[in-house]
Structures are given as structure tokens and as C-alpha cells.
Design an enzyme around this catalytic site. Structure first.
Site, PDB file in Angstrom:
ATOM      1  N   ILE A   1       0.877  -1.181   0.000  1.00  0.00           N
ATOM      2  CA  ILE A   1       0.000   0.000   0.000  1.00  0.00           C
ATOM      3  C   ILE A   1       0.904   1.217   0.000  1.00  0.00           C
ATOM      4  CG2 ILE A   1      -1.836   1.246   1.216  1.00  0.00           C
ATOM      5  CD1 ILE A   1      -2.480  -1.371   2.695  1.00  0.00           C
TER       6      ILE A   1
ATOM      7  N   VAL B   1       2.008  12.871  -2.109  1.00  0.00           N
ATOM      8  CA  VAL B   1       1.958  14.310  -2.390  1.00  0.00           C
ATOM      9  C   VAL B   1       2.147  15.036  -1.059  1.00  0.00           C
ATOM     10  CG1 VAL B   1       0.596  14.421  -4.504  1.00  0.00           C
ATOM     11  CG2 VAL B   1      -0.553  14.128  -2.312  1.00  0.00           C
TER      12      VAL B   1
ATOM     13  N   LYS C   1      10.919  28.218   1.194  1.00  0.00           N
ATOM     14  CA  LYS C   1       9.610  28.782   0.838  1.00  0.00           C
ATOM     15  C   LYS C   1       9.315  29.997   1.719  1.00  0.00           C
ATOM     16  CE  LYS C   1       4.710  27.478   1.313  1.00  0.00           C
ATOM     17  NZ  LYS C   1       3.767  26.390   1.625  1.00  0.00           N
TER      18      LYS C   1
ATOM     19  N   VAL D   1      -1.063  -4.990   7.646  1.00  0.00           N
ATOM     20  CA  VAL D   1      -1.931  -5.290   8.778  1.00  0.00           C
ATOM     21  C   VAL D   1      -3.264  -5.793   8.252  1.00  0.00           C
ATOM     22  CG1 VAL D   1      -3.255  -4.215  10.661  1.00  0.00           C
ATOM     23  CG2 VAL D   1      -0.807  -3.738  10.410  1.00  0.00           C
TER      24      VAL D   1
ATOM     25  N   LEU E   1      -3.379  11.961   7.702  1.00  0.00           N
ATOM     26  CA  LEU E   1      -4.628  11.914   6.932  1.00  0.00           C
ATOM     27  C   LEU E   1      -5.698  11.094   7.644  1.00  0.00           C
ATOM     28  CD1 LEU E   1      -3.052  11.497   3.375  1.00  0.00           C
ATOM     29  CD2 LEU E   1      -4.021  13.575   4.379  1.00  0.00           C
TER      30      LEU E   1
ATOM     31  N   THR F   1      -1.213  23.035   5.158  1.00  0.00           N
ATOM     32  CA  THR F   1      -1.256  22.984   6.619  1.00  0.00           C
ATOM     33  C   THR F   1      -1.214  21.573   7.202  1.00  0.00           C
ATOM     34  OG1 THR F   1      -3.620  23.235   6.242  1.00  0.00           O
ATOM     35  CG2 THR F   1      -2.450  25.139   7.119  1.00  0.00           C
TER      36      THR F   1
HETATM   37  C1  LIG Z   1      -3.549  16.561  -3.225  1.00  0.00           C
HETATM   38  C2  LIG Z   1      -2.866  16.694  -1.906  1.00  0.00           C
HETATM   39  C3  LIG Z   1      -1.950  17.713  -1.714  1.00  0.00           C
HETATM   40  C4  LIG Z   1      -1.330  17.876  -0.481  1.00  0.00           C
HETATM   41  N1  LIG Z   1      -0.469  18.908  -0.288  1.00  0.00           N
HETATM   42  C5  LIG Z   1       0.067  19.118   0.934  1.00  0.00           C
HETATM   43  C6  LIG Z   1       0.957  20.161   1.175  1.00  0.00           C
HETATM   44  O1  LIG Z   1       1.293  20.947   0.292  1.00  0.00           O
HETATM   45  N2  LIG Z   1       1.453  20.313   2.422  1.00  0.00           N
HETATM   46  C7  LIG Z   1       1.136  19.459   3.444  1.00  0.00           C
HETATM   47  O2  LIG Z   1       1.603  19.651   4.575  1.00  0.00           O
HETATM   48  N3  LIG Z   1       0.333  18.407   3.214  1.00  0.00           N
HETATM   49  C8  LIG Z   1      -0.208  18.224   2.006  1.00  0.00           C
HETATM   50  N4  LIG Z   1      -1.006  17.149   1.794  1.00  0.00           N
HETATM   51  C9  LIG Z   1      -1.215  16.200   2.880  1.00  0.00           C
HETATM   52  C10 LIG Z   1       0.004  15.283   2.999  1.00  0.00           C
HETATM   53  O3  LIG Z   1       0.204  14.615   1.780  1.00  0.00           O
HETATM   54  C11 LIG Z   1      -0.198  14.274   4.119  1.00  0.00           C
HETATM   55  O4  LIG Z   1      -0.607  14.940   5.274  1.00  0.00           O
HETATM   56  C12 LIG Z   1       1.092  13.574   4.428  1.00  0.00           C
HETATM   57  O5  LIG Z   1       1.640  13.017   3.277  1.00  0.00           O
HETATM   58  C13 LIG Z   1       0.887  12.508   5.447  1.00  0.00           C
HETATM   59  O6  LIG Z   1       0.175  11.418   4.923  1.00  0.00           O
HETATM   60  P1  LIG Z   1      -0.011  10.173   5.852  1.00  0.00           P
HETATM   61  O7  LIG Z   1       1.313   9.739   6.326  1.00  0.00           O
HETATM   62  O8  LIG Z   1      -1.036  10.496   6.870  1.00  0.00           O
HETATM   63  O9  LIG Z   1      -0.672   9.083   4.900  1.00  0.00           O
HETATM   64  P2  LIG Z   1      -0.056   8.219   3.677  1.00  0.00           P
HETATM   65  O10 LIG Z   1       1.027   8.918   2.991  1.00  0.00           O
HETATM   66  O11 LIG Z   1      -1.238   7.791   2.875  1.00  0.00           O
HETATM   67  O12 LIG Z   1       0.583   6.949   4.378  1.00  0.00           O
HETATM   68  C14 LIG Z   1      -0.200   5.876   4.827  1.00  0.00           C
HETATM   69  C15 LIG Z   1       0.700   4.737   5.261  1.00  0.00           C
HETATM   70  O13 LIG Z   1      -0.095   3.733   5.888  1.00  0.00           O
HETATM   71  C16 LIG Z   1       0.287   2.467   5.406  1.00  0.00           C
HETATM   72  N5  LIG Z   1      -0.856   1.542   5.542  1.00  0.00           N
HETATM   73  C17 LIG Z   1      -2.156   1.817   5.297  1.00  0.00           C
HETATM   74  N6  LIG Z   1      -2.895   0.709   5.551  1.00  0.00           N
HETATM   75  C18 LIG Z   1      -2.043  -0.255   5.964  1.00  0.00           C
HETATM   76  C19 LIG Z   1      -2.185  -1.606   6.363  1.00  0.00           C
HETATM   77  N7  LIG Z   1      -3.376  -2.236   6.391  1.00  0.00           N
HETATM   78  N8  LIG Z   1      -1.077  -2.303   6.727  1.00  0.00           N
HETATM   79  C20 LIG Z   1       0.125  -1.719   6.732  1.00  0.00           C
HETATM   80  N9  LIG Z   1       0.334  -0.431   6.335  1.00  0.00           N
HETATM   81  C21 LIG Z   1      -0.741   0.278   5.963  1.00  0.00           C
HETATM   82  C22 LIG Z   1       0.723   2.706   3.973  1.00  0.00           C
HETATM   83  O14 LIG Z   1       1.575   1.680   3.501  1.00  0.00           O
HETATM   84  C23 LIG Z   1       1.461   4.047   4.139  1.00  0.00           C
HETATM   85  O15 LIG Z   1       2.791   3.784   4.556  1.00  0.00           O
HETATM   86  C24 LIG Z   1      -1.622  16.955   0.569  1.00  0.00           C
HETATM   87  C25 LIG Z   1      -2.517  15.913   0.361  1.00  0.00           C
HETATM   88  C26 LIG Z   1      -3.142  15.781  -0.858  1.00  0.00           C
HETATM   89  C27 LIG Z   1      -4.125  14.645  -1.050  1.00  0.00           C
END
Ligand SMILES: Cc1cc2nc3c(=O)[nH]c(=O)nc-3n(C[C@H](O)[C@H](O)[C@H](O)COP(=O)(O)OP(=O)(O)OC[C@H]3O[C@@H](n4cnc5c(N)ncnc54)[C@H](O)[C@@H]3O)c2cc1C
Length: 512
Positions: free
Chosen positions: A46, A51, A82, A189, A337, A348
């Protein structure tokens, strides 16, 4: 040397995106020598969202806190400095078609009085210069493609953020966390095991024994595998006044002279970001699928970037905009997220990630454990931050003066404003002192008065000029030539972004 209670707990983090690795680093840094044991599980199948390439100054505080230097992390993560964000074509008012939202500068104190004075005069109908950019050093630096770090003899500092390759930053933080003792378990998981009263006891993985822990952190991205799917914490959508739920992403090549701002340009059904990295420019179009299909959005973005004939592949994403009702529930904390997302207009998300993690660690340290004593207050504070950021973002939409599509018309007609946002707009429009209302906490906002003034004045949210109105006596009290000269001279102390990014190689100390 650390202080405080021992944290003899095993913490399991699910997810190796930016949120997971920021959390792992923050916790190992604070609790590493106090008995904490941290495992991060991430699925090799996954992917991460991949981004999220712009930050606020909060990311710098985090990296400083864990002791990672710019010269170490910026080159491998293709990062740039920035100064803030330019907003282009959000307003159609003549002279206000673009404005800059700067990060704070210590120099602002010399121009804020003039800026605020003129915006008040302009709100009372006086014919004065009230566009924010001329009062802002960092707007000037961005226009000149200069970075935010001054030469040695300039005694004032600027706050700044970064642009970076999200994938590479995740990998960089992963390596740091592993080297400091975080156990990294690549595994998917497949189940969440809970005690009868509901606490999580372990996570089942595809191959191997379930991973047990005392406390679990959900960094699994939009799917919210622990907090939403297993613990059923409700999600509160912000869709009623934030229409965008989709994005399409397309990289382009870097210009020779690297920019020092994010540019956010309003398009027909949303807006496009332009983020300069050292090796490419990150571009994306955030739009509402209720008004525009994915195919049309991609075509519009390609047209905007001059890529209609290019075969560079676009990536399409869905976004879940809103927040959890509680971010810490039972023995689980959601970060990233999984806890919610406000569309990325002000970049943010990582700001909220860092604030959530550090606020959580402070509560644990202050209350001496994971028992949940400070949980309600913690959840209220995180929710306040989400609402406050949401209000600031919503203001960008409700104040737009574009009428080219139903999307913009309906955004401007939105009635779902929070009482705080309504009050902010009322205070501004009626010529009262908004700065004082925010500073005195009469209105709660995580944005400073200057940020609000930049937004409201930057949109040209003013009545028509009335030379005979009450504000006429406030006319032309500020000599703009002085302001221009002051900003120009300050800017001489800053180097171009390209130059700033040429980090001197680290001096190696000889060992005997
Ligand atoms: C279009 C867009 C633009 C953005 N721009 C900005 C920006 O400019 N500035 C900013 O601060 N934020 C921005 N964000 C938000 C930013 O991308 C996220 O806050 C940041 O990347 C953190 O993501 P995350 O780690 O929560 O989730 P993800 O990157 O989705 O990571 C999820 C993780 O969980 C793991 N996982 C999920 N389910 C399982 C499972 N069952 N078993 C094992 N592993 C699992 C995956 O393998 C992965 O490692 C943006 C988001 C989007 C959608």
C-alpha cells in the site's frame, strides 16, 4: 539529558507515510532514553499518498527539534526554501488579481502599522494603497526569487517553510528513525485485535505473529484503519463549505532560477499549485468532482501547464476533507490523513501533524502517563486547530469574485460559515479593529492578524472609494515611497534561492 517520567510503553505506529515517520522521530527523540519501545508497521504494497510537498515553518521547528540540519536533509530530498504562497486569479477586482501570503518576518513590525492603517482607511472609503504585497519584505523576496535567510549583518529573521519531494522526505525520516532505534516492520496489517472493553491489544499481520503494544498510533492515511475502521470514531465532513474532493498531479521540469514561493492559481473548478523543487516543479489541480470530471480536470491542468501534447502521465487522487470527532480515542491516537484533512491550499497538513504529536507528548509528560487524563482537552485543542484552519481556507472561497463557473458562484454564496468566520468578515467590513479582536482572543484563530489582513486586503475586500467619506481625513498619511525604499533596502540582504541552496560541504574533522 531528558527529564520527566519513564515511558515504559511499547508504541505501535501503523503507517510509514510522512505522518508515521514524523511521529516515530518525535517520539524516539523525546522518549528514546526513557524506556519507550517503538515499532512502525508499513505495508510494502500500500503506497503512501506521495503528495504534500509544501510546508509551513512548523516543519523547520520539528527538524530543528530532532536535530536534523538543512544541509543534511535538503539536498537528498530535493528541497527548496519557501517564503509563502502567491494567490493568483482568486479575485477579479482590478489591482487585486494576485497577492502574497507571507510567513512572518521580524521586519514586518516596521511595516505593519502602515499596512493596517491604510487598510482601515481604505475600508472607510479613502483612496490609499492597501494591497498587502508592497508592505511585505517576503513578497519582494519571492518576486525576486530570493531565499528567506539573510546575510550575517542583517539583524532580523524571517520564518520560512520548505518545498520537498514527499517520497524522499519520508524515506529520509525513515532512515533517521531507524538509526535512532525505531523498529521498522514492513508488513500488511490484516486485523485489529481488541480487548472486551475496546482497547486495541495487537495488530494481525499477513505473515508472522500479531504485533502487540500498549498504545497504537494510526498513521494509515485516509483509510483510518485503526481509529475509523476498528474503533469507529465518527468523521465529520467539511464538504458543506469545502467543495474540493479530488486532485490531479503532473510534474514539470525545473526552471533555471528556482522560485521561493508556492504559486496557487485559481482555475475553473478549483486551483492549481506550483511547487518548485531542485529537480522538478510539482504541479497539481485540486478541484470538485461535483462540478468537473477527472478527465476535464486533467485537460484543464495540461492546458494551463502547456502540456496538452505531452505524454507525461498524470496521477489522480481523491481527498476526504474533514476531521475526526476525536483524535485520541481509547489507546489510539490518529495522526495525519487518518485524523482528517483540510484541502492543501495553505499547506497545513504537516503543520497539524507536528502540532498533534507534540501536543500529545506534552499531555503524556504532564499527566505522567497514557491513562487519558488530558484526553478531552487534547481533543478539543486539535479540533480547534482544524476548525480554525478550515475557516481561513473557507474565506478564500467565499470571498472570491470570479463568476466564470457555477463552482465559483456557489462558493461565493456559501451560507455554511462558522460564527467565527462570520464575525471576522463583519468586523472587517464594518471598519472595526480586526487585529485587536484576534489578539485579545475575542475571536479564536490560529492565523495571525497579519495573515487575515493579507487575505482580506489581498482580495480587495473593500468598499468603493468614496473621497468624501469618513476616511477621507486618513487619506495619504503614509508615504509609500518610504515603505518601498525600506523594503527594497531590506531585500538587498538576501541571496537568490539558487545560491542559498548551494550548501557548503561539511568540514571533516581529522581524527588522530
Ligand atoms: C492533493 C494533496 C496535496 C497535499 N499537499 C500538501 C501540502 O502541500 N502540504 C502538506 O503539509 N500536506 C499536504 N497534503 C497532505 C500530505 O500529503 C499528508 O498529510 C502527508 O503526506 C501525510 O500522509 P499520511 O502519512 O497520513 O498518509 P499516507 O502517505 O497515505 O501513508 C499511509 C501509510 O499507511 C500504510 N498503511 C495503510 N494501511 C495499511 C495496512 N493495512 N497495513 C500496513 N500499512 C498500511 C501505507 O503503507 C502508508 O505507509 C496533501 C494531500 C493531498 C491529497
Amino acid at each position: 539529558m531528558s527529564t520527566g517520567l519513564d515511558v515504559n510503553k511499547s508504541i505501535v505506529i501503523l503507517g510509514g507515510g510522512t505522518a508515521g515517520w514524523i511521529t516515530a522521530n518525535a517520539m524516539i527523540d523525546r522518549w528514546g532514553d526513557r524506556g519507550v519501545d517503538i515499532t512502525l508497521i508499513e505495508s510494502p504494497d500500500i503506497g503512501t499518498v506521495g503528495v504534500g510537498e509544501g510546508s509551513t515553518p512548523r516543519l523547520k521547528l520539528f527538524l530543528d527539534d530532532i536535530g536534523v540540519e538543512e544541509r543534511e536533509w535538503m539536498p537528498p530530498c530535493k528541497a527548496t526554501y519557501k517564503n509563502g504562497i502567491s494567490f493568483v486569479n482568486w479575485s477579479t477586482k482590478p489591482g487585486f488579481e494576485r497577492y502574497f501570503h507571507p510567513f512572518a518576518s521580524q521586519v514586518d513590525r516596521f511595516t505593519t502599522t502602515a499596512f493596517f492603517y491604510n487598510t482601515l482607511a481604505r475600508r472607510k472609503g479613502a483612496d490609499v494603497h492597501a494591497h498587502p504585497d508592497r508592505y511585505s519584505l517576503t513578497a519582494r523576496l519571492s518576486e525576486n526569487r530570493q531565499g528567506p535567510i539573510p546575510g550575517e549583518n542583517f539583524p532580523f529573521e524571517n520564518d520560512y517553510g520548505y518545498h520537498f519531494d514527499a517520497q524522499l522526505l519520508g524515506e529520509y525520516l525513515r532512515d533517521i528513525a531507524r538509526s535512532r532505534g525505531v523498529r521498522h516492520l514492513p508488513a500488511r496489517v490484516t486485523g485489529v485485535n481488541q480487548a472486551p472493553e475496546g482497547d486495541i491489544t495487537s495488530l494481525s499481520i499477513e505473515q508472522g505473529d500479531p504485533v502487540e503494544g500498549d498504545f497504537f498510533i494510526d498513521c494509515s492515511g485516509f483509510r483510518g484503519a485503526l481509529i475509523q475502521q476498528a474503533l469507529k470514531v465518527p468523521f465529520r465532513s467539511f464538504a458543506e463549505n469545502l467543495f474540493n474532493d479530488s486532485a490531479v498531479v503532473l510534474p514539470t521540469g525545473q526552471a533555471e532560477s528556482i522560485g521561493s514561493q508556492t504559486v496557487s492559481t485559481a482555475l475553473r473548478y478549483g486551483w492549481a499549485w506550483e511547487i518548485p523543487l531542485t529537480h522538478r516543479i510539482g504541479n497539481g489541480y485540486v478541484y470538485s468532482s461535483a462540478f468537473c470530471s477527472a478527465e476535464d480536470a486533467e485537460t484543464e491542468l495540461r492546458g494551463f501547464l502547456g502540456l496538452l501534447d505531452s505524454d507525461v502521465e498524470a496521477r489522480h487522487l481523491k481527498m476526504n476533507v474533514g476531521r475526526l470527532e476525536s483524535h485520541w480515542h481509547r489507546n489510539c491516537l490518529a495522526v495525519g490523513l487518518s485524523q482528517g484533512f483540510i484541502e492543501p491550499l495553505e499547506a497545513t497538513a504537516l503543520n497539524i501533524v507536528c502540532n498533534t504529536v507534540y501536543r500529545f507528548m506534552e499531555v503524556i509528560d504532564a499527566d505522567g502517563g497514557f491513562g487519558g487524563e488530558g484526553r478531552n482537552l487534547f481533543n478539543d485543542k486539535v479540533n480547534d486547530e482544524f476548525e480554525s484552519v478550515r475557516d481561513y481556507i473557507v474565506a478564500h472561497y467565499v470571498l472570491n469574485s470570479r463568476r466564470d463557473t457555477a463552482y465559483w458562484v456557489q462558493n461565493a454564496q456559501s451560507q455554511n460559515l462558522s460564527p467565527t468566520l462570520r464575525r471576522i468578515l463583519e468586523i472587517w467590513a464594518s471598519g472595526q479593529n480586526l487585529s485587536q479582536a484576534i489578539e485579545s482572543k475575542q475571536l479564536r484563530s490560529s492565523y495571525t492578524p497579519r495573515s487575515w489582513y493579507c487575505l482580506l486586503a489581498g482580495y480587495g475586500y473593500f468598499p468603493d472609494i468614496k473621497p468624501d467619506a469618513a476616511g477621507a481625513e486618513m487619506q495619504q498619511k503614509i508615504d509609500m515611497a518610504d515603505v518601498d525604499e525600506f523594503v527594497r533596502r531590506c531585500a538587498l540582504n538576501f541571496r537568490p534561492q539558487n545560491e542559498l541552496l548551494r550548501f557548503a560541504p561539511r568540514a571533516h574533522t581529522k581524527t588522530a
